[in-house]
Design a protein around this motif. Sequence first.
Motif, PDB file in Angstrom:
ATOM      1  N   MET A   6       6.700  -9.957  -8.536  1.00  0.00           N
ATOM      2  CA  MET A   6       7.119 -10.007  -9.938  1.00  0.00           C
ATOM      3  C   MET A   6       6.608 -11.259 -10.638  1.00  0.00           C
ATOM      4  O   MET A   6       6.297 -11.224 -11.832  1.00  0.00           O
ATOM      5  N   GLY A   7       6.511 -12.372  -9.924  1.00  0.00           N
ATOM      6  CA  GLY A   7       5.943 -13.564 -10.532  1.00  0.00           C
ATOM      7  C   GLY A   7       4.494 -13.366 -10.928  1.00  0.00           C
ATOM      8  O   GLY A   7       4.064 -13.775 -12.023  1.00  0.00           O
ATOM      9  N   LEU A   8       3.724 -12.725 -10.057  1.00  0.00           N
ATOM     10  CA  LEU A   8       2.321 -12.440 -10.362  1.00  0.00           C
ATOM     11  C   LEU A   8       2.187 -11.416 -11.477  1.00  0.00           C
ATOM     12  O   LEU A   8       1.248 -11.469 -12.277  1.00  0.00           O
ATOM     13  N   THR A  20      -2.781  -7.837  -4.698  1.00  0.00           N
ATOM     14  CA  THR A  20      -1.487  -8.306  -4.198  1.00  0.00           C
ATOM     15  C   THR A  20      -0.960  -7.460  -3.046  1.00  0.00           C
ATOM     16  O   THR A  20       0.005  -7.857  -2.386  1.00  0.00           O
ATOM     17  N   ILE A  21      -1.565  -6.297  -2.807  1.00  0.00           N
ATOM     18  CA  ILE A  21      -1.076  -5.380  -1.768  1.00  0.00           C
ATOM     19  C   ILE A  21      -1.732  -5.769  -0.447  1.00  0.00           C
ATOM     20  O   ILE A  21      -2.885  -5.432  -0.179  1.00  0.00           O
ATOM     21  N   THR A  22      -0.997  -6.497   0.373  1.00  0.00           N
ATOM     22  CA  THR A  22      -1.576  -7.115   1.563  1.00  0.00           C
ATOM     23  C   THR A  22      -1.209  -6.404   2.861  1.00  0.00           C
ATOM     24  O   THR A  22      -1.878  -6.595   3.876  1.00  0.00           O
ATOM     25  N   HIS A  23      -0.148  -5.596   2.860  1.00  0.00           N
ATOM     26  CA  HIS A  23       0.310  -4.952   4.086  1.00  0.00           C
ATOM     27  C   HIS A  23       0.578  -3.470   3.809  1.00  0.00           C
ATOM     28  O   HIS A  23       1.507  -3.136   3.064  1.00  0.00           O
ATOM     29  N   VAL A  24      -0.243  -2.602   4.390  1.00  0.00           N
ATOM     30  CA  VAL A  24      -0.105  -1.155   4.214  1.00  0.00           C
ATOM     31  C   VAL A  24       0.049  -0.510   5.585  1.00  0.00           C
ATOM     32  O   VAL A  24      -0.829  -0.635   6.448  1.00  0.00           O
ATOM     33  N   LEU A  25       1.160   0.170   5.789  1.00  0.00           N
ATOM     34  CA  LEU A  25       1.470   0.842   7.049  1.00  0.00           C
ATOM     35  C   LEU A  25       1.315   2.347   6.857  1.00  0.00           C
ATOM     36  O   LEU A  25       1.211   2.838   5.731  1.00  0.00           O
ATOM     37  N   HIS A  26       1.316   3.088   7.966  1.00  0.00           N
ATOM     38  CA  HIS A  26       1.064   4.529   7.887  1.00  0.00           C
ATOM     39  C   HIS A  26       2.101   5.308   8.684  1.00  0.00           C
ATOM     40  O   HIS A  26       2.413   4.953   9.833  1.00  0.00           O
ATOM     41  N   GLY A  27       2.619   6.365   8.071  1.00  0.00           N
ATOM     42  CA  GLY A  27       3.558   7.249   8.723  1.00  0.00           C
ATOM     43  C   GLY A  27       5.000   6.882   8.442  1.00  0.00           C
ATOM     44  O   GLY A  27       5.358   5.696   8.365  1.00  0.00           O
ATOM     45  N   ILE A  28       5.849   7.889   8.295  1.00  0.00           N
ATOM     46  CA  ILE A  28       7.252   7.669   7.966  1.00  0.00           C
ATOM     47  C   ILE A  28       7.955   6.827   9.023  1.00  0.00           C
ATOM     48  O   ILE A  28       8.916   6.110   8.734  1.00  0.00           O
TER      49      ILE A  28
END
Length: 370
Positions: A189-191, A333-341
């Motif tokens: 939110m700051g960014l 800003t999106i630095t961590h993307v995981l996969h699968g529920i």
Amino acid sequence: MKAWRFHGFSDMRLDDIPEPVCGPGQVLVEPLCVQPSITEAQLAFGIPTLAFDRVKRRLETEAPVQLFGHEFCARVLEIGPPAAHATRLAKIDEGDRVAARAKLPCGDCPLCLTERSDLCRKGPVIGFDLPGCFAERAVLPHIALVKVDDRISNSEAACLQSLSDSVAAVETADLRMSETVAIFGQGSMGLECLQIARQAGAGMIVTVDVRDEACQMSRELGADHALNAKTEDAVAAIRDLTGGNGADVVFECAGGSPKQGLAGHQTLLQAIDAVRSGGKIVGVSWFGGPLELNVDLLRERSLRYLFPDISTQAHLEHTVRLVATGRVRLKPTITHVLHGIESVPEAFEITANKGKYKAINPAQVMMGKK
């Protein structure tokens, strides 16, 4: 279908539950990308913050219960018939991607009945009162949704709800052209406030964080000066940069539970010291409880301590335009993307401890298989 449910604080389980049924005024969706908000990440582990008492009460009386998941991108599977007395709805079709605002009007109070529903505080909140999108499918109120532009990725679309709150925060500040802005906290939110303030005509923008990676990101996204409060006196630096006056407007985006790496209320005290007399402080953070504040100091210096309005459908629609046209950049800003529920608990862990994992935005989960 499978859905994450909370059996208690720090106890989330992937349960098999009945498929949701799409009723009047509702839309059935398939979540594509979901991220826990900072608030949700604190609540999941029992850290007091916004809505703590509400969540605690639900866990004590209704567990297991579906909680959280209001920051998402989803694909429309089915659209229910219009609800009685439906207000203005976004034009969406089956197959469209959608994002949502979280806080909704109740539709029955005097504010709602006099066309001031944007001020209503009595309606449900997605993920807190209504099931969110940490599930294979979800039913959502049509009134909450907007269509996502094809130029926006699923990852970026999951950030739109947070961005709409930042738009509301900057709008609340009522910035004047060329005013100096300081922002404490350079998380998501700051960014976002940084970029929107620039779009709103801010002059010099000074940002403050305690993480090198956040300061670097802040510079990349347009800060004139990004101060690391671990290595320099941020308040003194802001006063020096403004000829001793202080910033015209200060956004406080860093406060919250120190248990999860947030600043407690120290950044609020610093914001008060860093703003010029007659200036404005916009409180974006949630502190999780009462705090002591010298109101006489605010009075003596004619300071305005303001809080953002609830983001509306108009705010959310504007965020779509900002991101689709490249005026606000979310992808860096999106630095961590995981996969699968199955990865949802890991996303909560990373988001709750962003400093430890060097994350900027909350961790995201692509709900399908990689």
